[in-house]
Design a protein around this motif. Structure first.
Motif, PDB file in Angstrom:
ATOM      1  N   PRO A   1      29.876 -52.359 -65.853  1.00  0.00           N
ATOM      2  CA  PRO A   1      30.118 -51.148 -65.043  1.00  0.00           C
ATOM      3  C   PRO A   1      29.297 -51.170 -63.748  1.00  0.00           C
ATOM      4  N   ARG A   2      29.812 -50.488 -62.739  1.00  0.00           N
ATOM      5  CA  ARG A   2      29.141 -50.494 -61.422  1.00  0.00           C
ATOM      6  C   ARG A   2      27.748 -49.878 -61.491  1.00  0.00           C
ATOM      7  N   ARG A   3      27.556 -48.879 -62.379  1.00  0.00           N
ATOM      8  CA  ARG A   3      26.243 -48.215 -62.397  1.00  0.00           C
ATOM      9  C   ARG A   3      25.120 -49.162 -62.846  1.00  0.00           C
ATOM     10  N   TYR A   4      25.497 -50.314 -63.446  1.00  0.00           N
ATOM     11  CA  TYR A   4      24.466 -51.303 -63.818  1.00  0.00           C
ATOM     12  C   TYR A   4      24.464 -52.499 -62.864  1.00  0.00           C
ATOM     13  N   GLY A   5      25.242 -52.431 -61.807  1.00  0.00           N
ATOM     14  CA  GLY A   5      25.240 -53.536 -60.846  1.00  0.00           C
ATOM     15  C   GLY A   5      26.430 -54.468 -60.949  1.00  0.00           C
ATOM     16  N   GLY A   6      27.397 -54.126 -61.797  1.00  0.00           N
ATOM     17  CA  GLY A   6      28.584 -54.985 -61.934  1.00  0.00           C
ATOM     18  C   GLY A   6      29.727 -54.517 -61.051  1.00  0.00           C
ATOM     19  N   LEU A   7      30.906 -55.092 -61.295  1.00  0.00           N
ATOM     20  CA  LEU A   7      32.082 -54.724 -60.495  1.00  0.00           C
ATOM     21  C   LEU A   7      33.162 -54.048 -61.332  1.00  0.00           C
ATOM     22  N   ASN A   8      32.852 -53.823 -62.625  1.00  0.00           N
ATOM     23  CA  ASN A   8      33.795 -53.155 -63.534  1.00  0.00           C
ATOM     24  C   ASN A   8      35.140 -53.876 -63.629  1.00  0.00           C
ATOM     25  N   PHE A   9      35.118 -55.196 -63.555  1.00  0.00           N
ATOM     26  CA  PHE A   9      36.371 -55.966 -63.664  1.00  0.00           C
ATOM     27  C   PHE A   9      36.861 -55.993 -65.108  1.00  0.00           C
ATOM     28  N   PRO A  10      38.177 -56.002 -65.298  1.00  0.00           N
ATOM     29  CA  PRO A  10      38.690 -56.197 -66.661  1.00  0.00           C
ATOM     30  C   PRO A  10      38.337 -57.606 -67.157  1.00  0.00           C
ATOM     31  N   MET A  11      38.311 -57.765 -68.466  1.00  0.00           N
ATOM     32  CA  MET A  11      38.050 -59.070 -69.078  1.00  0.00           C
ATOM     33  C   MET A  11      39.041 -60.114 -68.563  1.00  0.00           C
ATOM     34  N   THR A  12      40.289 -59.672 -68.332  1.00  0.00           N
ATOM     35  CA  THR A  12      41.332 -60.582 -67.855  1.00  0.00           C
ATOM     36  C   THR A  12      40.919 -61.265 -66.548  1.00  0.00           C
ATOM     37  N   ALA A  13      40.260 -60.516 -65.670  1.00  0.00           N
ATOM     38  CA  ALA A  13      39.837 -61.102 -64.393  1.00  0.00           C
ATOM     39  C   ALA A  13      38.587 -61.964 -64.589  1.00  0.00           C
ATOM     40  N   PHE A  14      37.636 -61.481 -65.416  1.00  0.00           N
ATOM     41  CA  PHE A  14      36.429 -62.294 -65.639  1.00  0.00           C
ATOM     42  C   PHE A  14      36.787 -63.637 -66.277  1.00  0.00           C
ATOM     43  N   ILE A  15      37.695 -63.583 -67.263  1.00  0.00           N
ATOM     44  CA  ILE A  15      38.027 -64.801 -68.001  1.00  0.00           C
ATOM     45  C   ILE A  15      38.735 -65.814 -67.087  1.00  0.00           C
TER      46      ILE A  15
END
Ligand SMILES: Cc1cc2nc3c(=O)[nH]c(=O)nc-3n(C[C@H](O)[C@H](O)[C@H](O)COP(=O)(O)OP(=O)(O)OC[C@H]3O[C@@H](n4cnc5c(N)ncnc54)[C@H](O)[C@@H]3O)c2cc1C
Length: 567
Positions: A109-123
């Motif tokens: 999630p963005r509040r922890y410094g991420g981009l909140n991408f779905p797993m489909t995009a990360f994978i």
């Protein structure tokens, strides 16, 4: 400039699957983050645009930095110096390049410094990294440990560790021990409460731990003295900054040589409980491993992509008997099979990732508010599908990565046996994929449940009900026949009610389910993009049909009284 995203149209095809709209809307909760983060999307199109942009950046870093480093990293490998891991120079360069490009923690999630991408995009980034260097891919995909920390850690732990991971710190998953491999219930690493210091202390040994000198570890340990099974195990977070864990040695492996596989000693190492006691194996590690299995599915798919590209380039270039060897049907047939198995692996990879995205996002929404009945039913449906597809996809994609790497060497002839061509490294790297994160035999143990309870058949029927372009009707009719054979074979084996016999035939039944499902998935790909996928759909369905016929022949002619010869 090499770009592993833009040069591979099948990635765009899977990123733009129709289900993505629903996934993005669930993930983005009415696009509320746009009020707080200037880089958060304002609508679906904006979200897809940002995935595209990040995939292009990742594709460039992977093509320009990670791929050129792969041979050097394979030769140099990591070392242990004063109980610490020192990466090969190329590995350090890869890590720095991905951090600088802002690619760490994409799915957080963005509040922890991420981009909140779905797993489909990360994978998808994992798929590309594995094509470049499957050894580095192990470090890359261990980012997924943050998902487990996010899911089961408390808010203080999330705030402490996830931003660090998003800033580029690495993670590891410390489960295996000398006497606890496939059977993790046998884990003995001891966890003792230290109430004075408000923590726990870990003592014992772990082995085969990928990137075992990472910054943040998730550790499976025995917290309940006197217990011997999985119910006595809990999950802990160990922070390298606290000290207490040393690297005794790095394994000298056949492949993924750039990946440090460590033996670790824990001496009174300070650690913190993650989640509740006793749920370490039963709940948290099962979830951790399901995520990691998806990562290995992506690693295997990337390896198949690399094998295909190397084999194709060589077959076009090499001339014998006055022509390019690709002109011999014996060679072009192997290439067509590699491509079909590659496309089939990628199809089940992203189908599984979408199932995971839907159920995990709904679970996350459930932490914020009550789900309505329709949402609850949806969560249940997709969780079951993810549970069914993860072992099936892991088994198929990893076995295909091995077969494809083998055939790529065959196409190279004697040169393939030399260290001069990447296919030799790809072949060695592929070999681990069907062993770690649960061997194929263990995937069959998980998948057979879904054969016997009918989960696969139900999903096959959903695919059958889809309306396709008419030119695909003949292929669909063949898949209907395969489905009927599969259904018949399952009934025939199940009705014996003989567990030894069912276990014996399990792999064949799971394979029959897989061939049918992969056939339908390719059909659906060809329906969306006929030009790109019709060849693989034709080749794969012909191959799957022949495999199912072999399975049918074996099961129907098997004399159950002869089972004793196999056990
Ligand atoms: C390079 C590498 C990296 C690794 N990274 C990590 C890591 O980061 N973290 C971590 O915790 N672990 C890691 N592992 C450990 C890995 O997950 C285990 O090696 C794997 O799960 C198999 O366990 P094992 O080696 O003890 O084999 P065993 O469990 O001894 O299996 C041996 C054989 O028996 C079969 N078998 C066992 N049980 C059954 C059963 N019930 N039914 C049918 N067949 C069965 C297996 O399929 C296999 O063929 C890594 C291993 C390697 C080699």
């Amino acid at each position: 400039m090499a770009n592993f995203y833009t040069d591979n149209p099948s990635l765009k095809h899977h990123l733009h699957h129709p289900l993505m709209q629903h996934i993005v809307e669930l993930k983005e909760r009415n696009f509320a983050d746009a009020d707080h983060f200037d880089y958060a999307p304002i609508d679906f199109a904006d979200a897809m645009d940002s995935y595209e942009k990040v995939m292009e950046i990742a594709g460039e870093v992977i093509g320009e930095v990670i791929a050129p480093n792969a041979e050097e990293v394979d030769h140099t490998g990591p070392q242990v110096v004063n109980n610490r891991v020192v990466y090969a120079p190329g590995t350090t360069e890869n890590l720095n390049a991905t951090i600088q490009a802002g690619l760490s923690g994409l799915s957080m999630p963005r509040r922890y410094g991420g981009l909140n991408f779905p797993m489909t995009a990360f994978i998808m980034t994992t798929d590309m990294v594995a094509r470049a260097d499957a050894g580095f891919c192990t470090l890359w995909s261990l980012q997924d440990c943050a998902e487990t920390l996010y899911e089961f850690g408390d808010e203080e732990q999330r705030q402490k560790y996830i931003p660090r991971m998003c800033a580029g710190e690495t993670m590891s998953m410390d489960l295996t021990e000398p006497d606890a491999g496939s059977d993790l219930q046998a884990v003995m690493l001891k966890a003792t409460e230290d109430p004075e210091n408000g923590c726990w202390r870990l003592n014992g040994v772990k082995r085969f731990i990928t990137n075992g000198d990472s910054d943040i570890h998730l550790v499976l340990a025995r917290s309940e003295e006197g217990t011997k099974d999985g119910r006595g195990l809990s999950m802990f977070i160990y922070d390298k900054r606290d000290g207490g864990v040393n690297v005794r040695r790095i394994e000298n492996k056949m492949g993924i040589k750039g990946s440090p596989t460590c033996e670790l000693t824990y001496k009174n190492a300070k650690a913190y409980l993650c989640g509740s006691r006793k749920l370490g194996l039963i709940r948290y590690v099962m979830s951790l491993m399901n995520g990691a299995r998806l990562g290995i599915m992506a690693q295997a798919t990337g390896l198949s992509e690399a094998a295909y590209r190397e084999a194709l380039a060589y077959a076009k270039d090499r001339r014998q008997f006055g022509k390019a060897i690709i002109e011999f049907p014996a060679v072009s047939e192997m290439l067509a099979a590699i491509k079909a198995k590659l496309d089939a692996s990628r199809s089940i990879l992203y189908e599984t990732a979408r199932f995971v995205d839907i159920y995990k996002t709904l679970e996350d929404v459930e932490k914020e508010r009550k789900l309505d009945d329709a949402e609850k039913a949806e969560l249940k449906k997709y969780k079951k599908l993810a549970d069914a597809y993860t072992p099936l996809g892991k088994a198929f994609a990893t076995e295909y990565a091995n077969q494809n790497a083998y055939d790529a060497i065959q196409i190279h002839g004697g040169s393939g046996f030399m260290k001069d061509y990447p296919c030799e490294r790809i072949y060695r790297d592929a070999r681990i994929t069907n062993i770690y994160e649960g061997t194929t035999q263990l995937q069959v143990v998980a998948a057979i449940r879904h054969v016997l309870t009918g989960s696969y058949l139900t999903q096959i029927q959903t695919y059958q009900a889809e309306t396709l372009r008419p030119e695909l009707d003949p292929l669909k009719a063949r898949l209907t026949k395969m489905t009927n054979t599969y259904e018949k074979l399952v009934a025939q084996v199940a009705e014996t009610k003989n567990n030894d016999y069912i276990d014996f035939q399990a792999r064949r039944l799971v394979e029959a389910a897989g061939h049918t499902i992969l056939g339908y998935l390719l059909l659906s790909d060809a329906n969306r993009d006929y030009e790109q996928f019709i060849r693989s759909a034709e080749v794969y369905i012909a191959y799957g049909e022949a495999e199912v016929a072999k399975i049918q022949q074996f099961i129907e002619s098997f004399d159950i009284d002869k089972l004793q010869y196999y056990l």
